[in-house]
Enzyme design. Sequence first.
Site, short mmCIF file in Angstrom:
data_model
loop_
_atom_site.label_atom_id
_atom_site.label_comp_id
_atom_site.label_asym_id
_atom_site.label_seq_id
_atom_site.Cartn_x
_atom_site.Cartn_y
_atom_site.Cartn_z
N LYS A 1 84.23 -20.49 2.85
CA LYS A 1 83.28 -21.46 3.44
C LYS A 1 81.97 -20.75 3.74
CE LYS A 1 83.00 -20.18 7.96
NZ LYS A 1 82.01 -19.37 8.48
N PRO B 1 85.52 -11.67 -0.04
CA PRO B 1 85.40 -10.41 0.70
C PRO B 1 85.97 -10.55 2.12
CG PRO B 1 83.32 -10.96 -0.35
CD PRO B 1 84.21 -12.16 -0.53
N ALA C 1 83.60 -11.11 6.26
CA ALA C 1 82.32 -11.37 5.61
C ALA C 1 81.60 -12.59 6.18
CB ALA C 1 82.55 -11.58 4.11
N GLY C 2 82.23 -13.31 7.12
CA GLY C 2 81.60 -14.54 7.65
C GLY C 2 81.84 -15.73 6.75
N ALA D 1 85.14 -16.93 6.16
CA ALA D 1 86.45 -17.50 6.52
C ALA D 1 87.57 -17.15 5.54
CB ALA D 1 86.36 -19.02 6.70
N GLY D 2 87.50 -15.96 4.93
CA GLY D 2 88.54 -15.56 3.98
C GLY D 2 89.93 -15.62 4.60
N GLY D 3 90.09 -15.01 5.76
CA GLY D 3 91.40 -14.98 6.43
C GLY D 3 91.83 -16.37 6.87
N SER D 4 90.91 -17.12 7.49
CA SER D 4 91.23 -18.47 7.97
C SER D 4 91.63 -19.37 6.81
CB SER D 4 90.03 -19.10 8.68
OG SER D 4 89.60 -18.27 9.72
N SER D 5 90.96 -19.18 5.69
CA SER D 5 91.22 -19.99 4.51
C SER D 5 92.62 -19.69 3.96
CB SER D 5 90.14 -19.70 3.49
OG SER D 5 90.31 -20.50 2.40
N ASP E 1 88.52 -21.23 12.87
CA ASP E 1 88.05 -21.82 11.61
C ASP E 1 89.18 -22.43 10.78
OD1 ASP E 1 85.35 -21.36 11.92
OD2 ASP E 1 85.38 -19.44 10.84
O1 C5P Z 1 89.51 -18.02 17.02
P1 C5P Z 1 89.25 -16.73 16.33
O2 C5P Z 1 90.38 -15.75 16.47
O3 C5P Z 1 88.82 -16.88 14.91
O4 C5P Z 1 87.98 -16.09 17.07
C1 C5P Z 1 87.63 -14.73 16.93
C2 C5P Z 1 86.71 -14.34 18.06
O5 C5P Z 1 85.46 -15.01 17.92
C3 C5P Z 1 87.20 -14.75 19.44
O6 C5P Z 1 88.01 -13.76 20.02
C4 C5P Z 1 85.91 -14.90 20.21
O7 C5P Z 1 85.42 -13.63 20.61
C5 C5P Z 1 84.95 -15.42 19.17
N1 C5P Z 1 84.79 -16.90 19.19
C6 C5P Z 1 84.09 -17.51 20.22
N2 C5P Z 1 83.92 -18.87 20.22
C7 C5P Z 1 84.38 -19.62 19.19
C8 C5P Z 1 85.09 -19.02 18.12
C9 C5P Z 1 85.26 -17.64 18.15
O8 C5P Z 1 83.64 -16.84 21.16
N3 C5P Z 1 84.17 -20.92 19.21
#
Ligand code: C5P
Length: 286
Positions: free
Chosen positions: A11, A96, A99-100, A102-106, A138
């Site tokens: 994404k 990658p 990388a921002g 969402a590779g893992g989330s995807s 994500d």
């Molecule tokens: O939910 P996820 O594990 O992907 O989030 C990773 C880190 O990103 C969280 O530990 C938090 O530091 C930050 N985060 C946040 N607010 C969000 C999503 C993520 O502060 N809405």
Amino acid sequence: MTRLTEPAYAKINLSLDVLSRRPDGYHELRMVMQSVSLHDTVTLTLGGTDRLTLSTNLGFLPVDGKNIAIAAANAFARHTGADLSRLAIHIDKRIPVCAGTAGGSSDGAAVLRGLNRLYETGLTPEMLAKIGEAVGSDVPYCVLGGTALAEGRGERLTALTALEPCYLVLCKPPFPISTPELYQAIDAIRLHCRPDTAGLLRALEGRDLHGVARRMFNVFEQALPPKRRAVVEEIKNELIQHGALGACMSGSGPTVFGLFSRQEAAEEAAGALRESYSDTFLCTPV
Ligand code: C5P
């Protein structure tokens, strides 16, 4: 033995706004998300193993509960009572890592969709997205994909008019960015500019690709360390010089993307950037 595959699409954030810090440590977000054709492939095989296993084509990734794919499988089992003891998950990664995009989330979302098919549990995409909430912010969006507004922690989703056909060049410079550290950095600064999310939604609704490109904006760019920010700016400039209608960083970076209406221009931009950055991809919206 039963086997199936699920694509796990990357994404990008057409926009990303951080509204406030919440008492639970997370942040209130408002983001316009878009899935793109760059994808990992998740293969689920039932039978042929006597315990839940994960393998990938990248040796350095964790293959235990720290991997979001295993976390997603366990969340699915908690909700459905499915027996995962004969399940093998394999992920062929192309997105990658860190990388921002969402590779893992995807991958986690693809595991949820795939398990729903494999175990014939008949859950709706919305139910799978709900299960994904506990796995990562994500993941709910990645279950559904497409063009969507994500609010709250990222789990409050509204489907939007699909982005008009276009070409997207994604370019990841070779440095990692820690997402929690970037959130800390953004808490410590006053934001000078914010995205025009309402205008972006109107441009999507009006199928106005130029209007979308003009409004692409990510507040995290302001919180980057200066040297990282300079690299992001340099890539954005190169994309624009090659004819991108707009360019922006995705998520917590460092991937930068450019939006093009013309395929040849996108191909040229990707070719030029690839000389300096091997993680450069030409994609389309999906
Ligand atoms: O939910 P996820 O594990 O992907 O989030 C990773 C880190 O990103 C969280 O530990 C938090 O530091 C930050 N985060 C946040 N607010 C969000 C999503 C993520 O502060 N809405």
